[in-house]
Every structure is written in C-alpha cells, then in structure tokens.
Scaffold this motif. Sequence first.
Motif, short mmCIF file in Angstrom:
data_model
loop_
_atom_site.label_atom_id
_atom_site.label_comp_id
_atom_site.label_asym_id
_atom_site.label_seq_id
_atom_site.Cartn_x
_atom_site.Cartn_y
_atom_site.Cartn_z
N ARG A 235 0.83 -1.20 0.00
CA ARG A 235 0.00 0.00 0.00
C ARG A 235 0.87 1.26 0.00
NH1 ARG A 235 -2.79 2.87 4.08
NH2 ARG A 235 -2.28 1.31 5.64
N GLY A 236 1.99 1.20 0.71
CA GLY A 236 2.90 2.34 0.69
C GLY A 236 3.51 2.56 -0.69
N THR A 237 3.90 1.45 -1.34
CA THR A 237 4.46 1.56 -2.69
C THR A 237 3.43 2.15 -3.63
OG1 THR A 237 5.87 -0.36 -2.29
CG2 THR A 237 5.53 0.29 -4.58
N GLN A 238 2.18 1.71 -3.46
CA GLN A 238 1.09 2.27 -4.27
C GLN A 238 0.98 3.77 -4.06
OE1 GLN A 238 -2.08 2.64 -2.02
NE2 GLN A 238 -2.52 4.30 -3.45
N SER A 239 1.12 4.19 -2.81
CA SER A 239 1.01 5.61 -2.50
C SER A 239 2.08 6.42 -3.23
CB SER A 239 1.14 5.83 -0.99
OG SER A 239 0.21 5.05 -0.29
N ALA A 240 3.32 5.94 -3.11
CA ALA A 240 4.41 6.65 -3.75
C ALA A 240 4.29 6.60 -5.27
CB ALA A 240 5.75 6.06 -3.30
N LEU A 241 3.83 5.47 -5.81
CA LEU A 241 3.63 5.37 -7.25
C LEU A 241 2.58 6.36 -7.73
CD1 LEU A 241 3.67 1.54 -8.03
CD2 LEU A 241 5.13 3.28 -9.06
N GLY A 242 1.51 6.49 -6.95
CA GLY A 242 0.47 7.44 -7.32
C GLY A 242 1.01 8.86 -7.38
N GLN A 243 1.77 9.23 -6.36
CA GLN A 243 2.36 10.57 -6.37
C GLN A 243 3.37 10.72 -7.50
OE1 GLN A 243 1.51 13.15 -4.78
NE2 GLN A 243 0.21 12.38 -3.15
N LEU A 244 4.13 9.65 -7.76
CA LEU A 244 5.10 9.70 -8.85
C LEU A 244 4.40 9.91 -10.18
CD1 LEU A 244 8.21 9.35 -9.14
CD2 LEU A 244 7.75 6.98 -9.77
N GLY A 245 3.26 9.23 -10.36
CA GLY A 245 2.48 9.44 -11.57
C GLY A 245 2.06 10.89 -11.73
N MET A 246 1.66 11.51 -10.61
CA MET A 246 1.26 12.91 -10.66
C MET A 246 2.45 13.82 -10.98
SD MET A 246 -1.30 13.06 -7.44
CE MET A 246 -2.81 12.08 -7.43
N ALA A 247 3.62 13.46 -10.45
CA ALA A 247 4.82 14.26 -10.74
C ALA A 247 5.14 14.22 -12.23
CB ALA A 247 6.00 13.75 -9.92
N TYR A 248 5.11 13.02 -12.81
CA TYR A 248 5.40 12.91 -14.24
C TYR A 248 4.33 13.59 -15.08
CZ TYR A 248 9.44 9.89 -13.69
OH TYR A 248 10.68 9.40 -13.39
N ALA A 249 3.08 13.50 -14.64
CA ALA A 249 2.01 14.19 -15.36
C ALA A 249 2.25 15.70 -15.35
CB ALA A 249 0.66 13.87 -14.74
N ALA A 250 2.69 16.23 -14.20
CA ALA A 250 2.96 17.66 -14.10
C ALA A 250 4.11 18.07 -15.01
CB ALA A 250 3.27 18.04 -12.65
N LEU A 251 5.03 17.12 -15.28
CA LEU A 251 6.17 17.41 -16.15
C LEU A 251 5.84 17.16 -17.62
CD1 LEU A 251 9.00 15.83 -13.99
CD2 LEU A 251 8.52 18.25 -14.31
N GLY A 252 4.63 16.71 -17.91
CA GLY A 252 4.25 16.47 -19.28
C GLY A 252 4.64 15.11 -19.81
N ASP A 253 5.17 14.23 -18.96
CA ASP A 253 5.60 12.91 -19.41
C ASP A 253 4.50 11.91 -19.10
OD1 ASP A 253 6.85 10.57 -20.08
OD2 ASP A 253 8.79 11.18 -19.27
N SER A 254 3.51 11.85 -19.98
CA SER A 254 2.33 11.05 -19.69
C SER A 254 2.61 9.56 -19.74
CB SER A 254 1.21 11.40 -20.66
OG SER A 254 1.63 11.16 -21.98
N LYS A 255 3.58 9.13 -20.53
CA LYS A 255 3.86 7.70 -20.61
C LYS A 255 4.29 7.17 -19.24
CE LYS A 255 5.33 5.82 -24.30
NZ LYS A 255 4.29 4.78 -24.49
N GLN A 256 5.25 7.84 -18.60
CA GLN A 256 5.68 7.39 -17.29
C GLN A 256 4.58 7.63 -16.25
OE1 GLN A 256 9.84 7.74 -16.14
NE2 GLN A 256 10.16 9.08 -17.90
N ALA A 257 3.82 8.69 -16.43
CA ALA A 257 2.72 8.95 -15.50
C ALA A 257 1.71 7.81 -15.53
CB ALA A 257 2.04 10.27 -15.84
#
Length: 964
Positions: free
Chosen positions: A246-268
């Motif tokens: 569940r913790g890994t999921q949490s960090a992955l979710g935030q990581l997805g948001m970080a990449y989305a904010a950077l415009g890198d939708s594939k990694q997001a």
Amino acid sequence: MTPPFRWTLAISGLLASGCTAAESDDATMEGLGATPEASSDSIAIASTPFDSLFDIAQRIYYDGEYDSARVLLSALRDRAREEGNVVAEARALTWIGYAFWVPGDYGAARRVGEEALALKLAHKLEDQYYRSYNALGLLAWNENRLSESVELFEQAVAYAEHIGEHQAATARGNLALAQTELGEFAKAREGFVAMRETMAELGDPRYEANALTNLGMLEIRLGDPLVAIPLLRDAMKRYASIEFARGTQSALGQLGMAYAALGDSKQAFAALDSALRVVREQGLRQEEASIYEAMAEIYRGAGDFSRALDLYARAKEINAELNLDLETGQDLRGEADIHARLGDYRRAEVLAREALAIHRNAQAPVEQLLDGLMLAETLDRLDRIEDAEAQVKASRVLAGELGARFARVEVALAEARIADRRRRSEDVLRVIRDVNADLSRGGYGAEWEARLLTSRAYERLGRIESAAVVGRRALATVERVRWNFGSGVLRTAFVADKREVYSHLVSVLLRLGEVEEAFEVADAARGHTLLQELSAAKGGADDATEALEEGEVLLREVDQLVESIDLLEEWPRAERSDELLLVQASEANPRAAAFFGSVRTDADVVRHALSSGQLVVEYFVPHEGPVVMFVVSPNAVRAVVMFVVSPNAVRVLEAPITAENLTSRVRLVRDLIARNDDPSELVHGVLAGLHEALIQPIIGAGLVSDADELIIVPHDVLSYLPFAAVRDRTTDRYLIEDYVIRILPSTATLPVLNERRGIGAPGDASVFAPFPTELPGTRDEVRAISTVGREHRFEGKRASEAAVRDALGQERLVHVATHGVLNKLNPMFSRLDLARSEGEGSANDGRLEVHELLSLRIAAPLVFLSGCETGLGAARSTAFVPGEDYATLAQAFLYAGADDVIATLWPVEDEGAAELAKRFYEELERAGPAAALARAQRSLLSQQRYSAPYYWAAYQVAGLNGSN
C-alpha cells in the motif's frame, strides 16, 4: 497549471504501538499455530498474549487484509471486555476504526473511533488519547473537515509529546497533511521534515517512507515535481524493503502525478496503472477515485476529452458515495476546463462557480485559488471584463495569504494571459516582471509561457530585437522541457502554447530578416507538433533506439516494483536522457533520427538531399493572425509562410490569403469534393482559388520550370487539403496532372531519401478486408489487387489485428481496406478497425491504435490504407484541429518502419477505390509509390466515370521512396 489531485490515504500515517507489523516475525505467528497468511480463525485468541495478538492483527492490516484484521480485532475487543482489560479494549477499538477507515467506510470508522475515545476519556487513559485524536483527525482530514482535523491533530500532538519521539513526530506529520490543504505550506514542510528525520534516527522505514511521500506530495503541490521525484523514489525503496504494497502504491500514485505535471504522460500512466492495481486489490475506494482523477487530468491534457469525462464521472461516483466534496469540486474544475477548451464558456462558468462554492465551504484555499483563476479566464472569454478583473483581484489577495511561489505565479500568468488577449502589452510586462524572481528559481513549468507573453508584448510595442531575444529564450525553455520531461503525449495546453512559441518566433525573425533561422524554427515546429508525441515510442534497429525502447518497456512494467526490490534498484536506469539517446541514434541511424525529430533542419543539407527535378514546398501557418507564406517582407509578420527549396536555392514567398479565408476554403473544397462526384463550377472555382494562393506564386517566381515532383510539407489546415486536386485556372489542369506529389511530415526527413531501399515489384503482398459485408466494395478491391501479383488475402474474421501485425513484420506490401477512425484531439488514439478475436487482449481487440503501432517494428516497405479518412482527423465536420493530425495513421506507420504509406483524406467510393488500387499496383511494377500513385490518379481522371476529384484526390502518399 492545475496541481495534481489530493492523494488521500496514500500520504497518511498511522500511529503504531508496540512492535509494528514489520517487526512481528513469522516465528511468533507459527508459535500461535498460524502462518503469516493465516486468518483469525486459526489463531488461539483465548490463550495468546494481547501484545502478540495485536502484532498479528497489525501484520494482517498492513498486508491489506482489512476484513480479516477487523475480525481478529473484534475478537480481541470481545475478549478484553470479558476480562475487564480496558486498555486492550480501547486499543482494539482504535485499530478497528483504522480497518474501517482505510477501505472508505467512514461512517463506521467514526462510530468506532468515537467509542474508543469515549472509553479512554471515561477511564482517563491519557497515554492512549493521542491515538484516538490522531485517528479521528485522519478521518476528518479525509472527509475534508479541515478545521476540525487541525484541532484533533493538535490534541494528538499535545498528548503524543508526553509519550515518545515516534508518536510525536507522526502526529506532527499528520497535522502537516491538514496544513497542506489549508495552504500553510511552511508549517506543513516543517512537520514532514521533522517526521522524516525522527523516523530515520529511530530506524523506522515505514514512517520515514510516509514522510518522504508526503514531502513529494507537497513539492508537486507547490509546482516543483522535479524535486518530488527523488523523494518518491527514496520512499519506494523503503516501502519495498518491508514489502509494504500500500505504501508503494502511494508513492507510485504521487510519482504518476509528478510525471504528469512534467508532461511525461507515458511514465505517468505507467505509475498510475501500477497504483490502480493495488488499490483495486485492496478495495481502497478513495485512492481509486484519486487515480481516476489523475488519469483524467492526463487525458484532458492530451485532448482525449471523452475519456477524461468518463474518468471524472467514475471518480465523482466514488466521491459522492464517500461524501467527499473537496474532490468533487476538483472534478468539476476539470470538467470546466474541458468545456472551456471546447469553447462552451457558459457551461465552464457554471462548473467553475460550483467548484468554487464547494471549496469555499470546505475552507480549502489552494482549491479556491485555482477555481477562481479558472473562473476569471472564463469570464474574460465571455467579455465580462469587470467580473473577470474582480475575480483576478480576489485571487491575488488569496495568493498573498498563501504566500507560496506557485500561487503568485499562477495568478500572474492568468493576469498576463488576460492582458495579452486584451493587447495591454505594458500590463503584461509589469505582471511578468513582478514574478521574475519566482520564475528564475527554476523548477516551474510556466517559465516558457512567461517568456512567450513577454516576447509578444515587446513585439506589439515595436521592440523587435528584444522580442527576438526573449522569443529565443522561450523556445529554448520549451525544448528543454521537451527533452527533459516529455517522451509521450503532452498536455494539449502545453502543445498548443508550444506551437505558439514557434509561430511567434518565426514572425519576429521574419520581421528582422532572419530568414534561415525562421526556416529552421518553422520546420522544427512542423516536426515537433506530432513527432514529439510519437518519437519516444518509435522502434528501430540501432542500439541507441533499442535503448529508448528498452527504457519504455521497463517503465510500462513498473507495476513489478510492488513485487521486486531488485527491479526497483534497476528502475532509475530507465529514467534516461532522451536527448543523449537521440543524439546517439542520429549517429547510428540518420533515418530514425530524422523521424525522431532529434535533428534540426539545415537549408544546405536539405538542398543537397534533393534530386534533379524535385522541389520542396513547406507551408507554415502561424498560431494566429493572417496567413501568408514564408516572407521576407516586414509587412508579412502574421503570414502563413512557405519555403520553396530547390537543389540550388531556398526562397520565401507570400500568399494573398488570410488564415480565416484559407480555413474556410479548405473546409469548403473538402466538403464539396467528398460529397459530390460531379464537380460543379463552384468546386472548380474554389480549387482554382487555392491554386492561385498556394501554387501560383511559385510558378510566377519561375521556381517550377525544371521540377516534375513536388514534395509538400503541409501545416495546420493545409494538412486537410487534397493538393492533387488544386486546379490551374489558366490551363484547366489539376496539379497532379503536371507533378508527382509526395507528402512529408518535416523537411528534416529529406536527407534520409538518400538511404531509401526501394520496394521493387509488388509480387508479394498481404491484403486485408475485415468487413466485406459492411463494406462490400472492399471485397472487390482486394480481389482486384490479386490480379497484379502474388497476394495473401485475408477477409472477414481472418483479417484480424493479429494477422495485420504479423504481416507488418514481414518484408511484403500490406494493403488494408477498412475503416480508419481518427481522434482529432489526440492522435495517439486514432486507429484502424479490424476483425476482433475474443479473449485475446488488446493485441487483438480489433483496434490497432497509433500508440500500439509505435511499439511495432514494421518491415513492410509499403502500407496502403484504403478506407474512410485513414489520412486525417475527423475534424471536417467541426473546427479544424489546431495541429497536424494529417496522416496520423500514415505517419505512425512511417515512424514504426514503413518506407511509404498511402492514406485517404475522406471516405472513398467502393468501385473507385478498387479501380485506383488496381491501377496503382500495375504502375508500381514500373515506378516508385509516389509516381505510381500519380499515374493511377491520372488514369482515373482520364475516365469519365471517375474523372471527378471525389474518386482519386483523397489519396496521398507519405514516405521515403520517391518517384523512381
């Protein structure tokens, strides 16, 4: 920029007591007659010490088995009551509340939590107070009762300070969650940092990871996703070390948001997909809604509004179920943005006001700020200037209260955009100047837009040299963002504004007489509009391209991070430098590099790539304003520009037509041709007018006297024009009668013409007609082709996606007669419709989409797409797309390895399609694809039955093999 959605439970921390689940070893459980996966039924509850039972319950809880945890904890509570152990009973009640809370049963969690607190207060169990206040504070935070959550967390902190460092640090970290929502960012950071430092000293990886995830969330919220990424990676390592999914999921979710904010939708998407798998497995409803919202934001930015609205609807359903108003308001703001982009500003206003009312009621200042700015720009679009200015003023006050850099920048950019639309240049400069210090600190994606707005203001004020200097900086910033962050579909707003950066700089450079530099910038814009979206997924044979592909594969499989610490350690290698790899690719394979858009156009290189008789005509339509062709005249600063390149020279000409007029004419001529098989005088008149505007200037300049082939690089609305059909009024001849015509995505691809391999005779071909009943003409078409050489025919169910994929991987011609469904707002989701095989996954679902094509390695030298609008987006019925979706499918096939692709610009007539295909393959025995297509088109127009452009002008060839 809209900050990512809240990530609720993913960033919260619990207060453990005794040893944590990570410390409860298997030996202890085996001694109780249980395995680590055992249910509460197999545990000897009556004879086992309470501490050991609590350790087991926590292990089950942290493994995501919340129902099992509640069963065991309820048994513990019952035993404690029977034995009169008030401490154990209160402790069990607190954890039962947690086990209700995580899956989203907030009503039950509140009832049990309040029962636990009442029991502790009644028996004055002061050393247990902080646990209940913390639990109830988290619940209030989840339910957006922010002021109440602060009061509860402050009480938790006060009592925890008398218990120990661990408890106090965790309580402060949870308080920081509420402070983040309230815009008290400095206090929030202090709480998260203190929690991280304390947990590192105490050696608690779970809570240290929680603090790191929280810090990452805060950095994303403040507009610094680059700072967030290493924090989140660090958190993932710690979660993986204790196998806390569940913790890994949490960090992955935030990581997805970080990449989305950077415009890198594939990694997001890779990160969010991985997180979604975990939350679904564990039944985490609020987290599921958060992921839907994050994905919706990416789709919204990519222009796939239908999918975005669907995801918002899913999220809103969950949020309504859980009574989560704050998140519902975020969904409404996202929907408002979609309607604004579609031009429905009145609907956008209604939704933005509704979101603002919700967030005011929730006392969420950050959300109020974003709602207010959305509303202000919408009101400005509705010409309600005073209302818009009042809303901006209110937002400015709120940003001052927040005191955050991102808030100041957001308000300034909104003000500058409004002033720019109102042509108040001095106001633009003043507003941007006031936030220069914030922008100069870096890490904020709005830097390029601020520079663009500044350059535009300078140009309007007549300060052209200054406009050029700042415009170059804006372009450099866009390119930096592109290489650093973007390997997939960028947000539509970013793409649209990026186009404007190139367009504006071309305009300024032409006013300064810097023609060659303007040419380079113009072609870079032409290539990057679609190439940027497609390039990162393009496969190739060289090592550098394979490295790109391997990186993308690893990122797509990032969900394995949940299961493997070994892969986690390898993952940073996938975070590669696109720029470095593409430089390597350009050295190893110039052809791939050209399609990657990794090389800049050079006039001399282009000229030397041309053969005798070839002429390049590259059009460039600025983002806004009147249209001309590439012109040196200082009066033509808002023109659609045209570069004309021969083996000997590069010329710039202007066209006597406005952008609005050009759009209207192209729309009209396509509609008239596509719906009329008997061309009227009106059709001929419009075609003649387009010839006079787009071709006659070249003829008048004497540039075509030695040319027999035109290599056209269209742009914007011209991507929809059937150039073959434009008609010379003086000779009554169509352009295709005098020239072979070939379409290229960018002039930068020309040098690869020297490496064309040639396809030879069409003796071996795979021909597909998946819907012979629905499209009866396709049966005749594929059978007509069988008369010109050996062919492998696939009809009906045999014409499956899997069969097409297999054929594309072989060195034979591929002809597909089917529907082409083009997504006008997001080219990555355009597709070919093929026969479907049930139960075989997306690789054979009958929808061969662009993003799937890009993962293939196509060996077929020629792909012929004969169908309904396989060559462009479905925009002719509405507004033309502000981009280049011409030959979306055609270009995808090119980038994936095909040398040439033939596609259509409108639904083709069955008999005419069969006749043209037969003629084309007959001519292909003697000429290259471009020349063969020209001869086939001339053959049809010479026959009375098929002489109308409707039958033959829809076909265009894009590719490398030329006319030989």
